[in-house]
Design an enzyme around this catalytic site. Structure first.
Site, PDB file in Angstrom:
ATOM      1  N   ASN A 132       8.025   2.535  -0.174  1.00  0.00           N
ATOM      2  CA  ASN A 132       9.280   1.900  -1.368  1.00  0.00           C
ATOM      3  C   ASN A 132       9.535   1.408  -2.698  1.00  0.00           C
ATOM      4  O   ASN A 132      10.463   2.185  -3.289  1.00  0.00           O
ATOM      5  CB  ASN A 132       9.707   0.619  -0.085  1.00  0.00           C
ATOM      6  CG  ASN A 132      10.931   0.941  -0.405  1.00  0.00           C
ATOM      7  OD1 ASN A 132      11.822   1.458  -0.320  1.00  0.00           O
ATOM      8  ND2 ASN A 132      11.426  -0.522  -0.314  1.00  0.00           N
ATOM      9  N   LYS A 169      -1.305   8.070   3.240  1.00  0.00           N
ATOM     10  CA  LYS A 169      -0.724   6.174   3.117  1.00  0.00           C
ATOM     11  C   LYS A 169      -2.266   6.694   4.773  1.00  0.00           C
ATOM     12  O   LYS A 169      -2.330   5.207   4.407  1.00  0.00           O
ATOM     13  CB  LYS A 169      -0.138   5.902   3.917  1.00  0.00           C
ATOM     14  CG  LYS A 169       1.500   5.670   2.995  1.00  0.00           C
ATOM     15  CD  LYS A 169       2.000   5.082   2.941  1.00  0.00           C
ATOM     16  CE  LYS A 169       3.790   5.673   2.041  1.00  0.00           C
ATOM     17  NZ  LYS A 169       4.398   4.291   2.827  1.00  0.00           N
ATOM     18  N   ARG A 205      15.011  -0.009   5.382  1.00  0.00           N
ATOM     19  CA  ARG A 205      14.693  -0.674   3.598  1.00  0.00           C
ATOM     20  C   ARG A 205      15.009  -1.278   2.821  1.00  0.00           C
ATOM     21  O   ARG A 205      16.332  -0.318   2.382  1.00  0.00           O
ATOM     22  CB  ARG A 205      13.157   0.406   3.857  1.00  0.00           C
ATOM     23  CG  ARG A 205      11.724   1.348   4.723  1.00  0.00           C
ATOM     24  CD  ARG A 205      11.069  -0.470   4.985  1.00  0.00           C
ATOM     25  NE  ARG A 205      10.306  -0.050   3.519  1.00  0.00           N
ATOM     26  CZ  ARG A 205       9.604   0.272   3.401  1.00  0.00           C
ATOM     27  NH1 ARG A 205       9.089   1.740   4.199  1.00  0.00           N
ATOM     28  NH2 ARG A 205       8.576   0.513   2.348  1.00  0.00           N
ATOM     29  N   PRO A 239       0.710  -1.183  -0.188  1.00  0.00           N
ATOM     30  CA  PRO A 239      -0.060  -0.477  -0.130  1.00  0.00           C
ATOM     31  C   PRO A 239       0.238   1.530   0.188  1.00  0.00           C
ATOM     32  O   PRO A 239       1.708   1.198   0.733  1.00  0.00           O
ATOM     33  CB  PRO A 239      -1.348  -0.144   1.097  1.00  0.00           C
ATOM     34  CG  PRO A 239      -0.352  -1.948   1.885  1.00  0.00           C
ATOM     35  CD  PRO A 239       0.611  -1.727   1.023  1.00  0.00           C
ATOM     36  N   GLU A 240       0.566   1.699  -1.050  1.00  0.00           N
ATOM     37  CA  GLU A 240       0.802   2.910  -0.876  1.00  0.00           C
ATOM     38  C   GLU A 240      -0.244   4.400  -1.151  1.00  0.00           C
ATOM     39  O   GLU A 240      -1.075   4.318  -1.223  1.00  0.00           O
ATOM     40  CB  GLU A 240       2.709   3.674  -1.998  1.00  0.00           C
ATOM     41  CG  GLU A 240       2.862   2.338  -1.570  1.00  0.00           C
ATOM     42  CD  GLU A 240       4.858   2.531  -2.700  1.00  0.00           C
ATOM     43  OE1 GLU A 240       5.142   3.879  -2.427  1.00  0.00           O
ATOM     44  OE2 GLU A 240       5.006   1.799  -3.102  1.00  0.00           O
TER      45      GLU A 240
END
Length: 269
Positions: free
Chosen positions: A168, A51, A258, A2-3
């Protein structure tokens, strides 16, 4: 993953079935809100903020964040009042909101809280301008990024305090499109305004798509990304082998480092 575009779509779809509807039942499967009953209340608004998802009902705000695996599913209610069978395991459900038309179930939510409307700023007040929001301000986003010129651009883009909505996938492919390694300082990015503009354009292009593509190609498989998830594959631009590492953020020491991906020729260290 999810972004900002995913959350924007979730809000759009939830708005269609919940906004202006009276809740016939509510079920919050977290201890702090287990006794909260919103049945009989009208859900007046569903909004996305970066988000984050915000649902306004009875002077309260249901605030959720999808984190890595969260999702809100929508199930139609039959004429007999029977809801459809859930597509995800029931034990992962954190919130269930039902109207006469549909049931919305929040699964595996990273954050779920119910706040008085007056305190909503405590949940989202720290966020920078929303790339898909009415408050989008490219100048402010650029100012926020440049406020710490020594910070790695790959960390600055992910920091929702600077601009809200980049995850990301987008940060890796934005760095590729900008020709910079994710660990390169913000001050050394050749054209930061262009990168901010690209971020806006990419999220806008994907917000109505069921799958995400940063390349303009098919929204699935290797064709959907420039470098994200493609370690060991040839760069689509120059043919060099895409590399992989992790990048930790000193601003958030409790968070795991990340993944980063880059082309060593197009994005030199």
């Amino acid at each position: 993953m999810p972004e900002g575009d995913t959350v924007w779509r979730q809000a759009r779809d939830l708005r269609k079935v919940l906004e202006g509807q009276v809740l016939t039942s509510s079920d919050f499967r977290v201890p702090a809100y287990a006794t909260l009953d919103l049945a009989g209340s009208t859900l007046t608004s569903v909004q996305s903020r970066g988000k984050h998802l915000l649902m306004y009902v009875a002077g309260l705000v249901i605030h959720s964040h999808l984190s890595m695996e969260g999702h809100w599913d929508i199930y139609p209610v039959s004429a007999t009042g029977r809801a459809a069978r859930w597509r995800r395991p029931a034990f992962t459900a954190r919130a269930v909101l039902t109207t006469g038309q549909a049931t919305a179930v929040g699964f595996s939510l990273g954050t779920l809280e119910v706040l008085p409307e007056a305190l909503v700023s405590e949940a989202v007040g720290h966020l920078g301008p929303d790339l898909l929001g009415a408050d989008w301000d490219a100048g402010l986003a650029l100012h926020n990024l440049l406020d710490r010129p020594e910070r790695a651009v790959g960390l600055a883009l992910l920091d929702q305090r600077n601009l809200a909505g980049i995850g990301n996938v987008y940060r890796n492919d934005l760095c590729f499109l900008g020709g910079v390694h994710p660990a390169r300082p913000v001050s050394e990015v050749p054209n930061l305004p262009r990168m901010v503009d690209l971020a806006k354009r990419l999220l806008e292009a994907n917000k109505d798509r069921s799958g995400r593509s940063t390349t303009g190609g098919p929204a699935h498989g290797e064709a959907a990304a420039w470098v994200y998830g493609l370690a060991g594959k040839p760069c689509k631009r120059c043919g060099a082998t895409i590399r992989y590492a992790t990048l930790a953020d000193p601003d958030f020491p409790v968070r795991a480092a990340r993944d980063i991906y880059w082309c060593p020729r197009c994005q030199p260290d």
